[in-house]
Write an enzyme that holds these catalytic residues in place. Structure first.
Site, PDB file in Angstrom:
ATOM      1  N   ASP A 128     -23.947 -50.565  80.516  1.00  0.00           N
ATOM      2  CA  ASP A 128     -24.530 -51.729  80.083  1.00  0.00           C
ATOM      3  C   ASP A 128     -24.883 -51.930  78.549  1.00  0.00           C
ATOM      4  OD1 ASP A 128     -25.740 -53.984  81.610  1.00  0.00           O
ATOM      5  OD2 ASP A 128     -27.821 -53.258  80.763  1.00  0.00           O
ATOM      6  N   GLY A 129     -25.528 -50.903  78.007  1.00  0.00           N
ATOM      7  CA  GLY A 129     -26.057 -50.861  76.583  1.00  0.00           C
ATOM      8  C   GLY A 129     -24.674 -50.856  75.736  1.00  0.00           C
ATOM      9  N   THR A 132     -19.505 -45.517  84.122  1.00  0.00           N
ATOM     10  CA  THR A 132     -20.891 -45.055  84.529  1.00  0.00           C
ATOM     11  C   THR A 132     -21.043 -44.762  85.828  1.00  0.00           C
ATOM     12  OG1 THR A 132     -23.082 -45.762  84.736  1.00  0.00           O
ATOM     13  CG2 THR A 132     -21.584 -47.471  84.663  1.00  0.00           C
ATOM     14  N   ASP A 156     -23.255 -44.645  87.787  1.00  0.00           N
ATOM     15  CA  ASP A 156     -24.410 -45.236  88.703  1.00  0.00           C
ATOM     16  C   ASP A 156     -23.658 -46.652  89.435  1.00  0.00           C
ATOM     17  OD1 ASP A 156     -26.143 -43.357  87.924  1.00  0.00           O
ATOM     18  OD2 ASP A 156     -27.127 -44.881  86.282  1.00  0.00           O
ATOM     19  N   ASP A 181     -23.926 -49.472  88.275  1.00  0.00           N
ATOM     20  CA  ASP A 181     -24.820 -50.507  88.082  1.00  0.00           C
ATOM     21  C   ASP A 181     -24.297 -51.699  87.171  1.00  0.00           C
ATOM     22  OD1 ASP A 181     -24.385 -49.071  85.696  1.00  0.00           O
ATOM     23  OD2 ASP A 181     -26.839 -48.574  85.305  1.00  0.00           O
ATOM     24  N   ARG A 189     -31.040 -44.925  88.648  1.00  0.00           N
ATOM     25  CA  ARG A 189     -32.567 -45.473  88.694  1.00  0.00           C
ATOM     26  C   ARG A 189     -32.456 -47.142  89.026  1.00  0.00           C
ATOM     27  NH1 ARG A 189     -36.739 -43.129  86.348  1.00  0.00           N
ATOM     28  NH2 ARG A 189     -35.532 -41.206  85.918  1.00  0.00           N
TER      29      ARG A 189
HETATM   30  P1  ADP Z   1     -24.883 -47.059  78.503  1.00  0.00           P
HETATM   31  O1  ADP Z   1     -23.725 -47.742  77.969  1.00  0.00           O
HETATM   32  O2  ADP Z   1     -24.657 -46.006  79.504  1.00  0.00           O
HETATM   33  O3  ADP Z   1     -25.598 -48.227  79.100  1.00  0.00           O
HETATM   34  P2  ADP Z   1     -27.092 -46.860  76.459  1.00  0.00           P
HETATM   35  O4  ADP Z   1     -27.836 -47.897  77.082  1.00  0.00           O
HETATM   36  O5  ADP Z   1     -27.606 -45.736  76.052  1.00  0.00           O
HETATM   37  O6  ADP Z   1     -25.766 -46.372  77.475  1.00  0.00           O
HETATM   38  O7  ADP Z   1     -26.100 -47.350  75.382  1.00  0.00           O
HETATM   39  C1  ADP Z   1     -25.167 -46.660  74.555  1.00  0.00           C
HETATM   40  C2  ADP Z   1     -25.175 -47.334  73.119  1.00  0.00           C
HETATM   41  O8  ADP Z   1     -25.110 -48.642  72.973  1.00  0.00           O
HETATM   42  C3  ADP Z   1     -26.754 -47.141  72.236  1.00  0.00           C
HETATM   43  O9  ADP Z   1     -26.932 -45.862  71.790  1.00  0.00           O
HETATM   44  C4  ADP Z   1     -26.555 -48.246  71.406  1.00  0.00           C
HETATM   45  O10 ADP Z   1     -25.919 -47.584  70.086  1.00  0.00           O
HETATM   46  C5  ADP Z   1     -25.613 -49.385  71.936  1.00  0.00           C
HETATM   47  N1  ADP Z   1     -26.827 -50.253  72.575  1.00  0.00           N
HETATM   48  C6  ADP Z   1     -27.381 -50.096  73.769  1.00  0.00           C
HETATM   49  N2  ADP Z   1     -28.191 -51.378  73.666  1.00  0.00           N
HETATM   50  C7  ADP Z   1     -27.665 -52.206  72.662  1.00  0.00           C
HETATM   51  C8  ADP Z   1     -28.041 -53.631  72.485  1.00  0.00           C
HETATM   52  N3  ADP Z   1     -29.002 -54.429  72.937  1.00  0.00           N
HETATM   53  N4  ADP Z   1     -27.288 -54.128  71.326  1.00  0.00           N
HETATM   54  C9  ADP Z   1     -26.362 -53.533  70.534  1.00  0.00           C
HETATM   55  N5  ADP Z   1     -26.084 -52.144  71.068  1.00  0.00           N
HETATM   56  C10 ADP Z   1     -26.589 -51.795  71.943  1.00  0.00           C
END
Ligand code: ADP
Length: 319
Positions: A103-104, A125, A127, A129, A171
């Site tokens: 997601d992030g 991922t 999860d 999710d 989670r």
């Molecule tokens: P995942 O991709 O598994 O959900 P994270 O939520 O940690 O893992 O996100 C990975 C990386 O993506 C973060 O360290 C950040 O650099 C970037 N990121 C997360 N959220 C945002 C956002 N709202 N806008 C821009 N970049 C983001």
């Protein structure tokens, strides 16, 4: 388009390596050059970038984790940081980017697309999710790991006549607890999508005890309840000795299961094709037996795809 980049971001997931391999080899076969970016957006900000060739991805299809590494970057979450990241990509001549993550990572990918870098996202991922896709890369391997653990815990709980609470990852999404619970024959499944009733679990254990059942397995998605408190209450109310196993990060590792290798491989190749077609801001998913694409912002907003029918089935089978 002559040069593309690839990075893995967020939590690692088995199957990321087959995806990297498919990206690199599809790109090279189409006359593109590929730059590998180490450690996600953090590595991008540091210019930790190298030229990949056919051999860079040799002998990785069966390896868990990600050969590119992954890390979190706070700087990249800010617009100023992303502008600097986009400039670094331009400095390296990278015109298209493939991001594998959750997601992030997808939000970051959309941010780069908004800044003019053609960006395609692949869901990696454990999860599961991400609601726009039936499955994410890594999910099936994680389930296999949990099922393997459930089998072993079943052996020992049957020997001792015990109940076991098995805490698994997920989670915000109960899919690991649900799918592994169903496939592993758990008696109770506790997920964030449903309120759980301690009374129901107690009734099931007591009913099982009466008919001579020797084990009782409960899969619990982390964060939904405290496994030690659940175990304590269960033991107190039923008199059945109850143990807790928290599986933790073992669920992240291991050789990717077949579905994750296939998802990684097909999604990786498709991502390159989309860049060659001049597309951007798309998330690749898997739905109803085939690959799909969705705008990234739509993909991350989709409503929960929790499979109520599987949850009901698990409940019916564990009466
Ligand atoms: P995942 O991709 O598994 O959900 P994270 O939520 O940690 O893992 O996100 C990975 C990386 O993506 C973060 O360290 C950040 O650099 C970037 N990121 C997360 N959220 C945002 C956002 N709202 N806008 C821009 N970049 C983001």
């Amino acid at each position: 388009m002559k040069v593309i980049g690839i990075l893995t971001s967020g939590g690692d997931a088995p199957g990321m390596n087959p995806a990297i391999r498919a990206v690199v080899r599809t790109a090279l076969a189409n006359g593109l050059r590929v730059k590998g970016i180490r450690n996600g957006y953090d590595g991008l900000m540091k210019g930790d970038i190298y030229e990949m060739n056919v051999s860079s991805v040799a002998d990785i299809i069966h390896k868990g984790g990600t050969i590119l590494g992954t890390a979190r970057s706070l700087e990249f979450k800010e617009l100023e940081g992303r502008k600097r990241g986009a400039q670094i990509l331009r400095d390296y001549g990278i015109e298209g980017l493939i991001v594998i993550g959750g997601d992030g990572s997808f939000k970051g990918a959309k941010g780069l697309s908004d800044l003019g870098i053609n960006t395609i996202a692949i869901p990696g991922t454990i999860d599961n999710d991400m609601n726009y896709t039936d499955y994410t890369i890594g999910f099936f391997t994680a389930i296999e790991t949990v099922i393997d653990a459930i089998g072993k815990l079943r052996d020992t709980s049957s020997s001792h006549g015990r109940a076991i609470v098995i805490e698994v990852m997920g989670r915000n999404c109960g899919d690991i607890a649900l799918y592994a619970g169903l496939a592993g024959g758990a008696e109770s499944i506790i997920v964030p999508e449903h309120e759980f009733s301690m009374d129901e679990i107690i009734t099931k254990v007591e009913r099982g005890k009466k008919r001579g059942k020797l084990h009782h397995l409960i899969t619990l998605a982390e964060g939904v309840g405290n496994p030690y408190k659940i175990a304590e209450e269960l033991e107190e109310k039923t008199g059945v000795e109850t143990k807790v196993t928290v599986l933790g990060h073992v669920q992240r590792g291991g050789t990717p299961a077949a579905p994750d290798r296939l998802l990684g491989t097909t999604m990786g190749a498709r991502a390159v094709e989309l860049l060659l077609e001049g597309k951007t801001n798309l998330a690749i998913g898997y739905s109803n037996g085939k690959l799909i694409e969705e705008d990234i912002e739509v993909a991350i907003q989709e409503k929960s795809k929790f499979k109520e029918e599987l949850y009901e089935l698990a409940n019916n089978l564990s009466q």
